[in-house]
Design a protein around this motif. Sequence first.
Motif: not given
Length: 451
Positions: A180-183, A201-202, A212-214
């Motif tokens: 969520v922080n990455n998003i 970034e994943i 992950h899907d989000l």
Amino acid sequence: MKKITSIKTRITIWYTTLMFILIAIVLALVGTLSYRLSLDNIEKNVTLQVTQVSEKFSKRQDDVFKNVDSNKEFKNVSIYTSDGNYIVGQYNYDISGIAFREGKPRRETVDGKEYIVYDVQKHSLPGGHNGFWIRGAESVSSTILFGRSAIVIILIIIPLILLFTAFGGYYITKKAFLPVNNIIKTATDISAQNDVTRRIEIAPDAKKDELHDLSVTLNKMLDKIENLIKQEKQFTSDASHELRTPISVILAQGEYLLDIAQNDKEKELAENIVTKAKQVSELISRLLLLARIDQNRQKFNKEKVDLGVLTDIAVDSLKSLAEEKNIQLLTDIEDNLIVNADEVLLLSAITNLISNGIKYGNESGYVSVSARRSGNAAEIIIADNGIGIPEEHIGKIFGRFYRVDDVRNDEYGSNGLGLAMVKSIINLHGGEITVKSKFGQGTEFRIMLNE
Ligand code: ADP
């Protein structure tokens, strides 16, 4: 009180509280049950000891006093005279103040302490005694009822469990929420830098959970948005290209018509065609420039540019426009103020701002251009004492096709692309442009450029 907004903290508080409530309920149930059982046990134990001693009395066994004095089996029994004076016994509770009463075992309180007391009276025995009271008693303090281990559990182990649950849970939730922080970071970067090429970034070893899907879905959505924006830019660029040739033809033929006009009516019509064709031509040039900058196709030749010279060129080109409204053009440029810039683009930006100052300036007003060094940058200020911009519009004027007042701006043949173009040019230079304005008093544009 500040409202808790972090989901991590709220989840942690929620399950820690739930855990606390569950432990409290279980403890209360177990506690009540074991309290009842312990009371029953104490009652039985006290009753049994008193009954046994009483039987010994009835059977006239001689060793009764000795037994009550030392036999561990009767540790909760004491014997008193019929007027309540202590004779012998093992417990050392100070409960001789409790009146003797035959009946069932009962609960008595002395000095805030609770006891289970059971009295049996033995009437005068042969041999001259007046009789005795046999009293069985045991304290019912919580330590005795629950035992020491229960208190250790309540005071030490449970708080430790709660602490462990809270911290352990928070750590796990924090790890789970990392995507969520990455998003959030990517979304913030995209909106701050207007850069839709950024992606969330994943990590290759990331767990394939809902977040992950989000992230994958959002990245796909960003691909689509980027494509749409590209298509839209391409469309603007293609459409402007297609319009350029016809509008040049209209302009050329309008000018020819103006030349051969036979009378005032024909002249007026031809003039109209020329004016409008010039406006559309200007609009197309601006659109093409914006499209080129957007698509990183704009030729951009950075060179050493003397701001004083550049400003003089801009002012000269607008002199006649300013004279029409009797507007004074003032300049105050520091000597040898050199900046690294594309001369043509920067000239176009400064000319645009001065021409706006004239367009939206009052009769007999002024437009001033001043520039000076400011640290490692050059600061250019273009100010006027014209009509100003109402406060609610100030944040929007750099938007494409944005005009404060359609009716007013139609008089000037404006299209709302001037400031958008200026901003794009300044951004291309890595600079910054800001505006201050007071409605009815005037406007000031400030450009910061690295030297
Ligand atoms: P245009 O090229 O149509 O003038 P701009 O993008 O340059 O459009 O300006 C957008 C709007 O900002 C204009 O419609 C005008 O109302 C306002 N504006 C721009 N510069 C000034 C100024 N110096 N004084 C007052 N209003 C201004």
